[in-house]
Design an enzyme around this catalytic site. Structure first.
Site, PDB file in Angstrom:
ATOM      1  N   HIS A 271      43.506  41.268  42.296  1.00  0.00           N
ATOM      2  CA  HIS A 271      42.236  41.493  43.127  1.00  0.00           C
ATOM      3  C   HIS A 271      42.643  40.359  44.182  1.00  0.00           C
ATOM      4  O   HIS A 271      42.796  39.212  44.112  1.00  0.00           O
ATOM      5  CB  HIS A 271      40.979  41.319  42.289  1.00  0.00           C
ATOM      6  CG  HIS A 271      39.718  41.364  43.195  1.00  0.00           C
ATOM      7  ND1 HIS A 271      38.917  40.310  43.433  1.00  0.00           N
ATOM      8  CD2 HIS A 271      39.450  42.281  44.164  1.00  0.00           C
ATOM      9  CE1 HIS A 271      37.910  40.705  44.248  1.00  0.00           C
ATOM     10  NE2 HIS A 271      38.231  41.992  44.587  1.00  0.00           N
ATOM     11  N   SER A 272      42.553  40.903  45.589  1.00  0.00           N
ATOM     12  CA  SER A 272      42.263  40.031  46.605  1.00  0.00           C
ATOM     13  C   SER A 272      43.792  39.070  46.554  1.00  0.00           C
ATOM     14  O   SER A 272      44.729  39.545  46.480  1.00  0.00           O
ATOM     15  CB  SER A 272      41.142  39.177  46.571  1.00  0.00           C
ATOM     16  OG  SER A 272      40.982  38.305  47.305  1.00  0.00           O
ATOM     17  N   LEU A 273      43.517  37.861  46.825  1.00  0.00           N
ATOM     18  CA  LEU A 273      44.574  36.979  46.513  1.00  0.00           C
ATOM     19  C   LEU A 273      45.451  37.007  45.445  1.00  0.00           C
ATOM     20  O   LEU A 273      46.654  36.732  45.459  1.00  0.00           O
ATOM     21  CB  LEU A 273      44.023  35.231  46.704  1.00  0.00           C
ATOM     22  CG  LEU A 273      45.033  34.361  47.086  1.00  0.00           C
ATOM     23  CD1 LEU A 273      46.072  34.550  48.156  1.00  0.00           C
ATOM     24  CD2 LEU A 273      44.823  33.099  46.794  1.00  0.00           C
TER      25      LEU A 273
ATOM     26  N   SER B 139      46.528  39.739  44.203  1.00  0.00           N
ATOM     27  CA  SER B 139      47.443  40.889  44.606  1.00  0.00           C
ATOM     28  C   SER B 139      48.669  40.285  45.472  1.00  0.00           C
ATOM     29  O   SER B 139      49.805  40.648  45.217  1.00  0.00           O
ATOM     30  CB  SER B 139      46.810  41.997  45.241  1.00  0.00           C
ATOM     31  OG  SER B 139      46.484  41.713  46.582  1.00  0.00           O
TER      32      SER B 139
ATOM     33  N   PHE C 154      43.903  45.623  44.414  1.00  0.00           N
ATOM     34  CA  PHE C 154      42.624  46.032  44.933  1.00  0.00           C
ATOM     35  C   PHE C 154      42.047  45.022  46.043  1.00  0.00           C
ATOM     36  O   PHE C 154      42.175  44.090  45.793  1.00  0.00           O
ATOM     37  CB  PHE C 154      41.691  45.951  43.580  1.00  0.00           C
ATOM     38  CG  PHE C 154      41.986  46.650  42.361  1.00  0.00           C
ATOM     39  CD1 PHE C 154      42.229  47.884  42.350  1.00  0.00           C
ATOM     40  CD2 PHE C 154      42.055  45.833  40.965  1.00  0.00           C
ATOM     41  CE1 PHE C 154      42.906  48.637  41.223  1.00  0.00           C
ATOM     42  CE2 PHE C 154      42.567  46.537  39.816  1.00  0.00           C
ATOM     43  CZ  PHE C 154      42.676  48.070  40.181  1.00  0.00           C
TER      44      PHE C 154
END
Length: 689
Positions: free
Chosen positions: A344-346, A348, A482
């Protein structure tokens, strides 16, 4: 406490001697032992909540308890193997992550709590006393029994339906506190079936696939500031209900069990380096809460871009994923499934950098496009000699040759390695300086991504922080991102285009999933196919139709095209790439039309935005986005809810944190995972490929 003679007389009306015997026998038959259910205690903000185990888990615990081996420390795995219950100590312990140990109780009797009317179990020893008193009352049909609780409060069993616990009123008592019947009466219940507890459904025992989930910036993962563990719990629960709704056939034929999701936490180890204390010293005192929020969250991005901390972060993520994998295999020796990873976010971005730096086994290396790999190690060693010559360090050529150092190995060298090879400080510094100044070229050669000498495609690893990227001890099946900033980071690092022939060395699948209002999310496909303008794939709604307001919105989009042309000019293109329903979903309009008819909404025959020429439409659904996701589409956009399109800014933050409970996201993840095992949804959803 004994009953007074008067009470006994009331409880037992005098009966003719002949009739009393059968009545007593009948009453004796009425007593049935209470069925225990096991609970554990969750403490949040110093408030205790007693939560029931699933029926399966409770039966397993009861069986172990009844085996008479209570004296040994029996360990019973519960909650799908994620928690162990130590029976003797009555403790529930998390297996894969750090969490406070919870108290476990075998519950039979409950009283209604003060605050939220939830029932609270009595201690096991006192429950036994209550049960004995109840048994005698039922057997002899003698009620109005009084008992004294461990905290010297009075409990009266009036009759099987009415049992009361008197809670004393808090007043100072000069006469020494004697248990009284004053105060608020609370209901007492016997047996879990009488307290309307929500007993969770058990989970299928068989695990088909394992997914590691890496969090983004900061310790909080959603709008309610919950941890990655709680968010992944949500994701797992949604996945269980999606399996029941959409994979019923496969479940009934026992082809599938479930997918296990495990959280990977790296934030705590980064912030335990003492950096928080240093930050505290230099943080200004004003707007305190905002600054602390920034220290906790946005700073992670800066940490990741600094080589010192970047190394800590990638090491933590990789070693945690390897540790969890080993532990999982140890506990599930029969597991034959694959492993996927989600970020998720960073999180990923961290995974993307790790995956671009994995080394594929040579025999599996399919990237044998012309000139993409150095043909032999000899040529590599020659290149190293040339570099040393250029740096006027030719006398060390033999050392490098002896250590079989080719160019790739040279670029992975750290100062420690050079020191071990016996290279003195001066030459060491020269070599290290050369390596860091050539990072860009180094990465090109590392990945063999350049399709030509003049390097039309800058490498995906360009501008990555120079760190030693650790290797994972498994090959991920699919990588799910995501709300991911990968596209933006690549662009900022100087990667303008991704070679369509590029795929992650050890991972064949890659999905980039985002909410249309997520301020942190960026697309990937336009970096592979820059000349074509096309929408991301619309994630099919898990109930199997497009949300109605999106269809309305399409009509409005058409009406306002002229206005937009005049007002917004070039902004229109960017904006519509987010708001217009992506074409593949439009192609499946027939099923939508039926749903529409049922809903009684008049539908214009032309649902397609007029500006899109037919040729582009065809291309958009069949557009070739390269090999990054094995030739399949990469970008998937969630359908926003009607309330969200009301105010995009208001929902921007929520958009970034909405993935954990999004059925549509979970369903895509399950669909893609099970597709690799040849198992499909019961019915394909309209709008999906």
């Amino acid at each position: 406490s004994t009953m007074s003679a008067q009470e006994q007389q009331q409880a037992q009306p005098p009966l003719p001697a002949a009739a009393s015997e059968p009545a007593e026998l009948e009453a004796a038959n009425r007593y049935e032992a209470v069925v225990p259910h096991w609970f554990y205690c969750k403490v949040t903000d110093s408030r205790e909540r007693w939560i029931p185990f699933s029926t399966q888990d409770s039966e397993r615990l009861e069986e172990a308890h009844g085996s008479g081996r209570d004296k040994e420390d029996l360990v019973v795995p519960t909650s799908g193997g994620r928690y162990d219950v130590h029976l003797k100590k009555r403790q529930r312990v998390a297996v894969y992550w750090e969490e406070e140990v919870s108290e476990v109780r075998r519950c039979t009797w409950f009283y209604k709590g003060d605050k939220d009317n939830k029932y609270i179990p009595y201690s096991e020893t006192f429950s036994k006393e209550l049960e004995e008193a109840y048994m005698i009352a039922v057997t002899l049909d003698e009620w109005k029994k009084k008992l004294e609780s461990p905290s010297r409060e009075i409990i009266i069993l009036h009759n099987p339906k009415l049992m009361v616990h008197y809670h004393p009123v808090a007043t100072s008592d000069d006469w020494g506190s004697t248990p009284t019947e004053q105060g608020r009466p609370r209901t007492v219940k016997r047996g879990v079936e009488n307290i309307a507890a929500e007993i969770p459904n058990g989970e299928p025992l068989q695990i088909d696939h394992l997914v590691f989930v890496v969090h983004g910036i900061g310790p909080a993962c959603d709008i309610r500031f919950r941890s990655i563990i709680q968010c992944v719990n949500d994701f797992r629960n949604v996945s269980l209900s999606m399996l029941q709704a959409h994979f019923k056939k496969a479940q009934e034929q026992q082809q599938i069990g479930r997918v296990e999701f495990l959280p990977v936490n790296w934030h705590s180890s980064l912030h335990s380096t003492g950096v928080d204390v240093d930050l505290e010293r230099i943080t200004l005192p004003s707007i305190n809460r905002l600054r602390h929020f920034i220290n906790d969250t946005i700073l992670d991005v800066f940490f990741y871009n600094s080589s010192t901390y970047c190394q800590t972060i990638v090491d933590t993520v990789a070693s945690e994923m390897n540790r969890l994998y080993q532990l999982f295999l140890q506990r599930n020796p029969l597991f034959k499934g694959g492993v996927s990873i989600a970020g998720h976010s960073l999180g990923s971005l961290i995974l993307f950098d790790l995956l671009t730096n994995q080394k594929a086994a040579p025999e599996e290396d399919e990237h044998s496009e012309e000139g993409s790999r150095t043909t032999s190690s000899n040529r590599g060693i020659e290149e190293v000699k040339e570099i040393l010559k250029k740096l006027e360090l030719s006398e060390y050529c033999d050392v490098f040759e002896k250590e079989k150092m080719d160019r790739q190995a040279l670029f992975l060298c750290t100062e420690k390695n050079l020191k071990e090879m016996g290279i003195p400080l001066g030459p060491r510094m020269k070599i290290l300086h050369y390596i860091s100044s050539k990072t860009e070229m180094q990465v090109c050669l590392l990945h063999g991504l350049c399709s030509s000498r003049n390097c039309q495609y800058r490498d995906v690893g360009l501008g990555q922080v120079s760190a030693n990227y650790p290797q994972l001890n498994y090959k991920p099946t699919i990588f799910f991102a995501f709300g991911s900033p990968i596209g933006m980071f690549l662009t900022v690092r100087g990667v303008k285009r991704i070679n369509p022939n590029y795929s992650l060395p050890t991972c064949k699948g890659f999905f980039n999933i985002f909410h249309p209002f997520d301020p942190v999310a960026y697309r990937i496909e336009p970096m592979i196919v820059p000349d074509l303008e096309f929408e991301p794939m619309l994630l099919p709604h898990h109930k199997g139709r497009k949300r109605m307001h999106l269809e309305l919105k399409e009509g409005l989009t058409r009406m306002s095209v002229d206005l937009k042309n005049n007002l917004l000019g070039s902004l229109r293109v960017a904006w519509q790439s987010f708001t217009r329903a992506p074409l593949p979903a439009v192609e499946a309009a027939s099923t939508d039309a039926e749903a529409e008819a049922e809903a009684g909404v008049e539908k214009q025959p032309d649902t397609k935005p007029e500006e899109t020429p037919t040729a582009v439409k065809e291309e958009a659904s069949l557009v070739n986005v390269g090999r990054l996701n094995g030739g399949n589409r990469i970008d998937y956009v969630l359908q926003e809810k009607p309330i969200e399109s009301f105010n995009e800014y208001l929902f921007a933050l929520q958009g970034h944190l909405c993935y954990w409970e999004s059925e549509d996201t979970v369903l895509l993840v399950l669909k893609e995972i099970y597709q690799t095992q040849g198992i499909t949804l019961d019915q394909p959803l309209p709008g999906s490929q």
